[in-house]
Design an enzyme around this catalytic site. Sequence first.
Site, PDB file in Angstrom:
ATOM      1  N   GLY A  87      82.775  37.416  19.049  1.00  0.00           N
ATOM      2  CA  GLY A  87      83.129  38.646  19.775  1.00  0.00           C
ATOM      3  C   GLY A  87      84.306  38.393  20.694  1.00  0.00           C
ATOM      4  N   GLY A  89      85.816  37.412  23.511  1.00  0.00           N
ATOM      5  CA  GLY A  89      85.426  36.667  24.700  1.00  0.00           C
ATOM      6  C   GLY A  89      86.505  36.692  25.770  1.00  0.00           C
ATOM      7  N   ARG A  90      87.705  37.082  25.356  1.00  0.00           N
ATOM      8  CA  ARG A  90      88.779  37.163  26.362  1.00  0.00           C
ATOM      9  C   ARG A  90      89.756  38.280  26.024  1.00  0.00           C
ATOM     10  NH1 ARG A  90      93.096  32.562  25.111  1.00  0.00           N
ATOM     11  NH2 ARG A  90      92.680  32.278  22.900  1.00  0.00           N
ATOM     12  N   LYS A 110      94.661  40.738  25.975  1.00  0.00           N
ATOM     13  CA  LYS A 110      94.073  39.420  25.665  1.00  0.00           C
ATOM     14  C   LYS A 110      94.336  38.495  26.847  1.00  0.00           C
ATOM     15  CE  LYS A 110      94.460  35.791  22.117  1.00  0.00           C
ATOM     16  NZ  LYS A 110      95.138  35.482  20.855  1.00  0.00           N
ATOM     17  N   ASP A 122      86.460  31.089  30.025  1.00  0.00           N
ATOM     18  CA  ASP A 122      86.790  31.776  31.279  1.00  0.00           C
ATOM     19  C   ASP A 122      87.360  33.174  31.059  1.00  0.00           C
ATOM     20  OD1 ASP A 122      89.237  31.195  30.219  1.00  0.00           O
ATOM     21  OD2 ASP A 122      89.943  29.976  31.901  1.00  0.00           O
ATOM     22  N   ARG A 173      98.229  43.547  22.889  1.00  0.00           N
ATOM     23  CA  ARG A 173      98.506  43.585  21.452  1.00  0.00           C
ATOM     24  C   ARG A 173      98.111  44.943  20.873  1.00  0.00           C
ATOM     25  NH1 ARG A 173      94.984  38.646  18.854  1.00  0.00           N
ATOM     26  NH2 ARG A 173      93.106  39.660  19.635  1.00  0.00           N
ATOM     27  N   ASP A 249      86.650  35.257  11.433  1.00  0.00           N
ATOM     28  CA  ASP A 249      86.822  36.145  12.599  1.00  0.00           C
ATOM     29  C   ASP A 249      88.298  36.325  12.929  1.00  0.00           C
ATOM     30  OD1 ASP A 249      86.219  33.304  13.241  1.00  0.00           O
ATOM     31  OD2 ASP A 249      86.909  33.884  15.234  1.00  0.00           O
ATOM     32  N   ASN A 250      89.147  35.560  12.283  1.00  0.00           N
ATOM     33  CA  ASN A 250      90.585  35.718  12.510  1.00  0.00           C
ATOM     34  C   ASN A 250      91.270  36.361  11.309  1.00  0.00           C
ATOM     35  OD1 ASN A 250      90.372  34.567  15.021  1.00  0.00           O
ATOM     36  ND2 ASN A 250      90.866  32.503  14.305  1.00  0.00           N
ATOM     37  N   ASP A 259      95.722  36.862  15.501  1.00  0.00           N
ATOM     38  CA  ASP A 259      95.289  35.660  16.228  1.00  0.00           C
ATOM     39  C   ASP A 259      96.260  34.512  16.045  1.00  0.00           C
ATOM     40  OD1 ASP A 259      93.289  37.002  17.383  1.00  0.00           O
ATOM     41  OD2 ASP A 259      91.667  35.720  16.689  1.00  0.00           O
TER      42      ASP A 259
HETATM   43  P1  AMP Z   1      89.981  31.981  18.660  1.00  0.00           P
HETATM   44  O1  AMP Z   1      89.885  30.537  18.288  1.00  0.00           O
HETATM   45  O2  AMP Z   1      91.041  32.294  19.665  1.00  0.00           O
HETATM   46  O3  AMP Z   1      90.028  32.884  17.489  1.00  0.00           O
HETATM   47  O4  AMP Z   1      88.620  32.295  19.443  1.00  0.00           O
HETATM   48  C1  AMP Z   1      87.344  32.128  18.888  1.00  0.00           C
HETATM   49  C2  AMP Z   1      86.307  32.747  19.800  1.00  0.00           C
HETATM   50  O5  AMP Z   1      86.331  32.130  21.087  1.00  0.00           O
HETATM   51  C3  AMP Z   1      86.499  34.227  20.061  1.00  0.00           C
HETATM   52  O6  AMP Z   1      85.225  34.803  20.170  1.00  0.00           O
HETATM   53  C4  AMP Z   1      87.221  34.252  21.381  1.00  0.00           C
HETATM   54  O7  AMP Z   1      87.041  35.457  22.067  1.00  0.00           O
HETATM   55  C5  AMP Z   1      86.564  33.094  22.103  1.00  0.00           C
HETATM   56  N1  AMP Z   1      87.436  32.514  23.147  1.00  0.00           N
HETATM   57  C6  AMP Z   1      88.556  31.803  22.964  1.00  0.00           C
HETATM   58  N2  AMP Z   1      89.087  31.425  24.142  1.00  0.00           N
HETATM   59  C7  AMP Z   1      88.296  31.926  25.103  1.00  0.00           C
HETATM   60  C8  AMP Z   1      88.308  31.890  26.544  1.00  0.00           C
HETATM   61  N3  AMP Z   1      89.242  31.246  27.229  1.00  0.00           N
HETATM   62  N4  AMP Z   1      87.304  32.538  27.178  1.00  0.00           N
HETATM   63  C9  AMP Z   1      86.333  33.183  26.519  1.00  0.00           C
HETATM   64  N5  AMP Z   1      86.265  33.238  25.177  1.00  0.00           N
HETATM   65  C10 AMP Z   1      87.233  32.631  24.473  1.00  0.00           C
HETATM   66 MG    MG Z   2      90.101  34.790  17.140  1.00  0.00          MG
END
Ligand code: AMP
Ligand code: MG
Length: 497
Positions: A87, A89-90, A110, A122, A173, A249-250, A259
């Site tokens: 989901g 997360g940021r 983002k 965070d 974005r 998820d990407n 992403d």
């Molecule tokens: P990503 O590798 O950027 O596609 O992220 C994979 C998952 O980790 C997604 O659910 C993001 O929302 C979460 N995520 C990545 N970085 C952070 C962060 N700094 N804080 C909270 N969630 C994160």
């Molecule tokens: Mg992602």
Amino acid sequence: MKPIPFSNQYVTLGITFYEKTNPVPVVNPALIKFNESLARELGLSVDPLDVISTAALFSGNRISEGAEPLAMAYAGHQFGQFNPQLGDGRAILLGEIKSPDGDLFGIQLKGSGRTLYSRSGDGRAALGPVLREYLLSEAMQNLGVPTTRALAVVTTGEDVERKQLLPGGIITRIATSFVRVGTFQYFASKGDGKSIQKLADHVIEHNFPQIRESNNPYVEFFKAVVHRQASLIAQWMQLGFIHGVMNTDNMSIVGETIDYGPCAFMDAYDHNRVYSYIDSNGRYAYNNQPSIGLWNLTRLAETLLPLFAEGADAAVKIAENILETFIETYENNWLAGMRAKCGLTVNVDQTIKDDDKALIEDLLNTMAENNADFTQTFFFLSRLSAHSAKEDSDIRSLFDNQTHFDDWAVKWRKRFAAEALNEKEGQTRMQAVNPVYIPRNHQVEAAIRAAEDCDDFSVFHDLHEVLQNPYVKQEGKESYQLPPKPDEEVKHTFCGT
Ligand code: AMP
Ligand code: MG
């Protein structure tokens, strides 16, 4: 500033699809970049000269009237391992708008703070990766590849804690949909078929309206998704682009590149190039991208089976037949694109196409053996004489063993002559598909270093400007074409999370 004309749709799906949540305000937002031409396309009347309100808006400090901010729920296979609970997360979807052309676009921040899905993160983003995403996604757009867009970048005035303290940033974005393959998997893993259907109906209505009335819209929907992904990945391959983290998820349901984490455009050609530091097994290596695309689409098919047909066997058969078209579509697109890069555009029979494929593979193998720069090779190829090797010195110099290029060029000239184009016409066609400039890793890195270390955004702005017209040679911008010197080379990229 006029309010943003929101026309929110995702929020209507109901609370199981997201968490309603607001961005967490930041201390001192400052606007670094605003994409005025995109704002115009979207019909937004934001005045970037009103820097304080614009920064407040694109940091999430001020919530525009009509916004209904939410974090989307999704799951996903990360490096092959299923995680049922990811989901945003940021990231936070502020809402959707209808452009003057009637298309729906989501606006997402983002780096905007913690959400229900942040797990141990965070919720923030460091400025470096945010600038990187801005440069790469806008370059991708100008290179003609479907992508999420970048509308704005702000700095937050706060540090984020990574391996070291780094300045924080937020990127806004834009996507025609932020639904991912992993969004379907989220509901599939809960056994919630109703929500899968609701999600599919939503995406069909807003992103594939032409198939709404077909006999089985879900089958047509899956066909369309497979087609878009096959053509997207073929385009990546033709530009030497490595996404780097093709987790489900990407992978966008509408076939936009999404992403921008550890992605990179390669310099010297290598079939199995990997940049991402965390991809130690090379799962997402350059040459693996088509098969990973198919793997991801197979995961999507699994979630849609009950919508394809009543009996499981019939549904699986339908899915298999559609998945089979992926390879064919990918290969046709890849070959057409690579033929065009080599100046071979005339419609020919299959035997000649097969010979062309062999000729192209021969070039790629020769490039790999000789460390030839991918973009520069095709740049010089599109400026070669069709008849004589006299002016081949620039392209030859890219190859460790120059005679290897000469051997290939003899075969290429023979084949090119059969196109019966005049030389100029052939060159013009090739130049339209072979970029002069790509966002090279070392230049992106230089832009980030200047911004993060010296608060100097001029390197970022200059690079961005050149990448606005990647197919046009620009006066005085020769240095942007150059591959890195050995000490400038960026060998690894990081997720930056
Ligand atoms: P990503 O590798 O950027 O596609 O992220 C994979 C998952 O980790 C997604 O659910 C993001 O929302 C979460 N995520 C990545 N970085 C952070 C962060 N700094 N804080 C909270 N969630 C994160
Ligand atoms: Mg992602």
